[in-house]
Design a protein around this motif. Structure first.
Motif, mmCIF file in Angstrom:
data_model
loop_
_atom_site.group_PDB
_atom_site.id
_atom_site.type_symbol
_atom_site.label_atom_id
_atom_site.label_comp_id
_atom_site.label_asym_id
_atom_site.label_seq_id
_atom_site.Cartn_x
_atom_site.Cartn_y
_atom_site.Cartn_z
ATOM 1 N N ILE A 1 0.838 -1.207 0.000
ATOM 2 C CA ILE A 1 0.000 0.000 0.000
ATOM 3 C C ILE A 1 0.871 1.255 0.000
ATOM 4 O O ILE A 1 0.562 2.249 -0.675
ATOM 5 N N SER A 2 1.976 1.221 0.739
ATOM 6 C CA SER A 2 2.854 2.391 0.768
ATOM 7 C C SER A 2 3.482 2.662 -0.595
ATOM 8 O O SER A 2 3.789 3.813 -0.922
ATOM 9 N N ILE A 3 3.647 1.623 -1.402
ATOM 10 C CA ILE A 3 4.184 1.796 -2.762
ATOM 11 C C ILE A 3 3.085 2.279 -3.704
ATOM 12 O O ILE A 3 3.286 3.201 -4.502
ATOM 13 N N ILE A 4 1.925 1.679 -3.607
ATOM 14 C CA ILE A 4 0.788 2.084 -4.436
ATOM 15 C C ILE A 4 0.470 3.567 -4.246
ATOM 16 O O ILE A 4 0.127 4.277 -5.196
ATOM 17 N N ASN A 5 0.603 4.049 -3.013
ATOM 18 C CA ASN A 5 0.212 5.420 -2.674
ATOM 19 C C ASN A 5 1.310 6.451 -2.918
ATOM 20 O O ASN A 5 1.192 7.602 -2.457
ATOM 21 N N GLN A 6 2.349 6.102 -3.632
ATOM 22 C CA GLN A 6 3.411 7.059 -3.919
ATOM 23 C C GLN A 6 2.887 8.250 -4.725
ATOM 24 O O GLN A 6 2.030 8.101 -5.593
ATOM 25 N N THR A 7 3.421 9.415 -4.442
ATOM 26 C CA THR A 7 3.029 10.607 -5.191
ATOM 27 C C THR A 7 3.536 10.542 -6.634
ATOM 28 O O THR A 7 2.951 11.172 -7.523
ATOM 29 N N TYR A 8 4.610 9.828 -6.879
ATOM 30 C CA TYR A 8 5.066 9.559 -8.246
ATOM 31 C C TYR A 8 4.310 8.325 -8.727
ATOM 32 O O TYR A 8 4.451 7.227 -8.168
ATOM 33 N N LYS A 9 3.496 8.474 -9.740
ATOM 34 C CA LYS A 9 2.538 7.434 -10.107
ATOM 35 C C LYS A 9 3.005 6.484 -11.210
ATOM 36 O O LYS A 9 2.469 5.378 -11.332
ATOM 37 N N ASN A 10 3.971 6.889 -12.018
ATOM 38 C CA ASN A 10 4.368 6.056 -13.152
ATOM 39 C C ASN A 10 5.313 4.958 -12.681
ATOM 40 O O ASN A 10 6.512 4.980 -12.937
ATOM 41 N N LEU A 11 4.723 3.993 -11.996
ATOM 42 C CA LEU A 11 5.490 2.910 -11.387
ATOM 43 C C LEU A 11 5.152 1.563 -12.014
ATOM 44 O O LEU A 11 4.025 1.325 -12.466
ATOM 45 N N GLU A 12 6.138 0.695 -12.011
ATOM 46 C CA GLU A 12 5.968 -0.721 -12.314
ATOM 47 C C GLU A 12 6.357 -1.445 -11.030
ATOM 48 O O GLU A 12 7.507 -1.427 -10.618
ATOM 49 N N ILE A 13 5.359 -2.051 -10.381
ATOM 50 C CA ILE A 13 5.575 -2.673 -9.072
ATOM 51 C C ILE A 13 5.675 -4.189 -9.256
ATOM 52 O O ILE A 13 4.714 -4.830 -9.688
ATOM 53 N N ILE A 14 6.849 -4.746 -8.960
ATOM 54 C CA ILE A 14 7.107 -6.163 -9.200
ATOM 55 C C ILE A 14 7.244 -6.889 -7.865
ATOM 56 O O ILE A 14 8.202 -6.667 -7.113
ATOM 57 N N LEU A 15 6.265 -7.733 -7.561
ATOM 58 C CA LEU A 15 6.288 -8.528 -6.334
ATOM 59 C C LEU A 15 6.814 -9.923 -6.678
ATOM 60 O O LEU A 15 6.202 -10.638 -7.479
ATOM 61 N N VAL A 16 7.932 -10.287 -6.094
ATOM 62 C CA VAL A 16 8.555 -11.585 -6.391
ATOM 63 C C VAL A 16 8.327 -12.516 -5.208
ATOM 64 O O VAL A 16 8.999 -12.427 -4.176
ATOM 65 N N ASP A 17 7.352 -13.405 -5.354
ATOM 66 C CA ASP A 17 7.043 -14.381 -4.303
ATOM 67 C C ASP A 17 8.083 -15.499 -4.352
ATOM 68 O O ASP A 17 8.084 -16.331 -5.256
ATOM 69 N N ASP A 18 8.951 -15.517 -3.364
ATOM 70 C CA ASP A 18 10.083 -16.449 -3.347
ATOM 71 C C ASP A 18 9.723 -17.750 -2.633
ATOM 72 O O ASP A 18 10.361 -18.153 -1.663
ATOM 73 N N GLY A 19 8.651 -18.398 -3.112
ATOM 74 C CA GLY A 19 8.247 -19.686 -2.551
ATOM 75 C C GLY A 19 7.645 -19.594 -1.167
ATOM 76 O O GLY A 19 7.869 -20.466 -0.314
ATOM 77 N N SER A 20 6.868 -18.551 -0.911
ATOM 78 C CA SER A 20 6.256 -18.364 0.416
ATOM 79 C C SER A 20 5.338 -19.524 0.760
ATOM 80 O O SER A 20 4.659 -20.086 -0.102
ATOM 81 N N THR A 21 5.298 -19.863 2.051
ATOM 82 C CA THR A 21 4.433 -20.954 2.519
ATOM 83 C C THR A 21 3.293 -20.426 3.396
ATOM 84 O O THR A 21 2.483 -21.213 3.885
ATOM 85 N N ASP A 22 3.261 -19.105 3.596
ATOM 86 C CA ASP A 22 2.146 -18.524 4.339
ATOM 87 C C ASP A 22 1.171 -17.890 3.350
ATOM 88 O O ASP A 22 1.094 -18.312 2.187
ATOM 89 N N ASN A 23 0.468 -16.873 3.744
ATOM 90 C CA ASN A 23 -0.554 -16.258 2.889
ATOM 91 C C ASN A 23 0.016 -15.182 1.960
ATOM 92 O O ASN A 23 -0.736 -14.504 1.262
ATOM 93 N N SER A 24 1.336 -15.037 1.922
ATOM 94 C CA SER A 24 1.953 -13.969 1.128
ATOM 95 C C SER A 24 1.635 -14.091 -0.359
ATOM 96 O O SER A 24 1.398 -13.083 -1.034
ATOM 97 N N SER A 25 1.646 -15.300 -0.886
ATOM 98 C CA SER A 25 1.381 -15.515 -2.312
ATOM 99 C C SER A 25 0.010 -14.979 -2.707
ATOM 100 O O SER A 25 -0.146 -14.293 -3.721
ATOM 101 N N LYS A 26 -0.988 -15.298 -1.897
ATOM 102 C CA LYS A 26 -2.354 -14.842 -2.182
ATOM 103 C C LYS A 26 -2.463 -13.323 -2.078
ATOM 104 O O LYS A 26 -3.139 -12.679 -2.892
#
Length: 312
Positions: A24-49
C-alpha cells in the motif's frame, strides 16, 4: 516529469503480517508512473495470495511466483522482467513514505546522479512505532565513488543497504545480486558505487525499516567459523579489491570495519572461530596502522583489541 517509468522490486517470503502495509505504501506514492514487481520467493504462508490479490486491484503490479532461492535470486528475478529506466528495491516487511520515489527521482535528476539515497526511520522492536533519526545536514551531499565508500565505512547502516536508494537501471543490470545469505546488500554495494559517476543524498528520512526479532544479523549466537565467514564475506571481498587495485586508503577503512565486526561478536565466536580470526585481525591491523584514512582513536582502539587477542 513522470514520463519515465520506475520499477519497484519487492522480494517476498513469508511476510503476510507486513506485506499489505508495504505494498500500500508503494501504491500510494506521489510519483505514479510505477511498475511494481512482487517476487514471491516460494512463500508458505498467505503472502502468495496477498500478492495475487493486489495485482487484481492495480494494473501496475506484476507478480512472479518462484521456488525459494533467497533474496538475491528473488531480486534478480524482478530485475529480469523490469522495464523501468530506474530501479528501487523495497524489502517486504518495510514500507516507504509517500514521497520516497518522487523525492529521490527529483534529487537524481537535479544533480545528474546515477544513484540517489536517503535516511530511514527504524521501528521500536515489539511495537508499531518508528523512530525518526536525529537531524543531520551533513547527509545532504553529492559525491563520487570514493566519497560514498568513505562514508559507507564510517556509517555502514545508512549507506551499505540496497533498499533506501533509487538507481539508474544500467547500474543494476551490470551487477546481478549474489545468493549469499548474510550481508548480501553490503556485498554488492561497492560494485554499484564504483559503477556510478555521481551519488546524491538527502538528509530526509523517507524509508521505514523494520527490525524483525530473531533475524540472522541481529541474533546473538555462538558463531562458528562458517557462520562468521558469511558475515565477513563482503568485507573480505572489498579488501581484496582495494588491495589488488592499490587503493590504500579505502583498504584501510574497510579493514577498520573488519576489525569492528570481529570486536563486536568476539564473545559469540566459538573456540575454532576465535583461533581463526585472531590471525586475520593481526593481518588487517598491520596494514590499517601504517595507512592513512582512519582517525588515531580508531587505531588506538583496535591496537588495544589486538593486544588483548595476543594475550588471550
Amino acid at each position: 516529469m513522470e514520463k519515465e517509468t520506475i520499477s519497484v522490486i519487492v522480494p517476498v517470503y513469508n511476510v503476510a503480517d507486513y506485506l499489505e502495509e508495504c505494498v500500500i505504501s508503494i501504491i500510494n506514492q506521489t510519483y505514479k508512473n510505477l511498475e511494481i514487481i512482487l517476487v514471491d520467493d516460494g512463500s508458505t504462508d498467505n503472502s502468495s495470495k496477498i500478492c495475487d490479490d493486489f495485482s487484481k486491484k492495480d494494473t501496475r503490479i506484476k507478480v512472479i511466483h518462484k521456488e525459494n532461492g533467497g533474496i538475491g535470486k528473488a531480486r534478480n528475478a524482478g530485475v529480469e522482467v523490469a522495464t523501468g529506466e530506474y530501479f528501487a528495491f523495497i524489502d517486504s516487511d518495510d514500507c516507504i513514505k509517500e514521497t520516497f520515489i518522487e523525492e529521490l527521482y527529483k534529487l537524481l535528476k537535479e544533480t545528474d546522479s546515477d544513484i540517489a539515497g536517503c535516511r530511514f526511520y527504524r521501528n521500536v522492536p515489539g511495537t508499531t512505532n518508528f523512530v525518526y533519526p536525529k537531524e543531520a545536514t551533513e547527509y545532504n551531499f553529492v559525491t563520487d565513488s570514493w566519497g560514498i565508500m568513505k562514508r559507507l565505512y564510517n556509517d555502514m547502516g545508512v549507506f551499505c543497504v540496497v533498499w533506501n536508494k533509487l538507481y539508474k537501471k544500467d547500474i543494476i543490470k551490470k551487477h546481478p545480486f549474489t545468493d549469499i545469505k548474510i550481508a548480501e546488500d553490503a556485498y554488492i554495494m561497492r560494485e554499484y558505487m564504483f559503477e556510478a559517476k555521481k551519488i546524491a543524498w538527502t538528509s530526509k528520512a523517507l524509508y521505514m525499516y523494520r527490525d524483525r526479532p530473531g533475524s540472522i544479523m541481529t541474533s546473538k549466537r555462538n558463531f562458528s567459523i562458517e557462520e562468521q565467514e558469511q558475515r565477513m564475506f563482503w568485507l573480505e571481498k572489498h579488501i581484496a579489491y582495494y588491495k589488488a587495485n592499490k587503493i590504500d586508503e579505502l583498504q584501510a577503512l574497510a579493514e577498520k570495519v573488519y576489525l569492528f565486526n570481529i570486536h563486536e561478536v568476539w564473545s559469540d565466536l566459538d573456540k575454532g572461530a576465535k583461533k581463526f580470526y585472531k590471525g586475520k585481525c593481526f593481518e588487517k591491523m598491520r596494514h590499517m596502522l601504517k595507512s592513512k584514512g582512519n582517525p588515531i582513536k580508531s587505531k588506538i582502539k583496535y591496537t588495544i583489541f589486538a593486544i588483548k587477542l595476543a594475550l588471550a
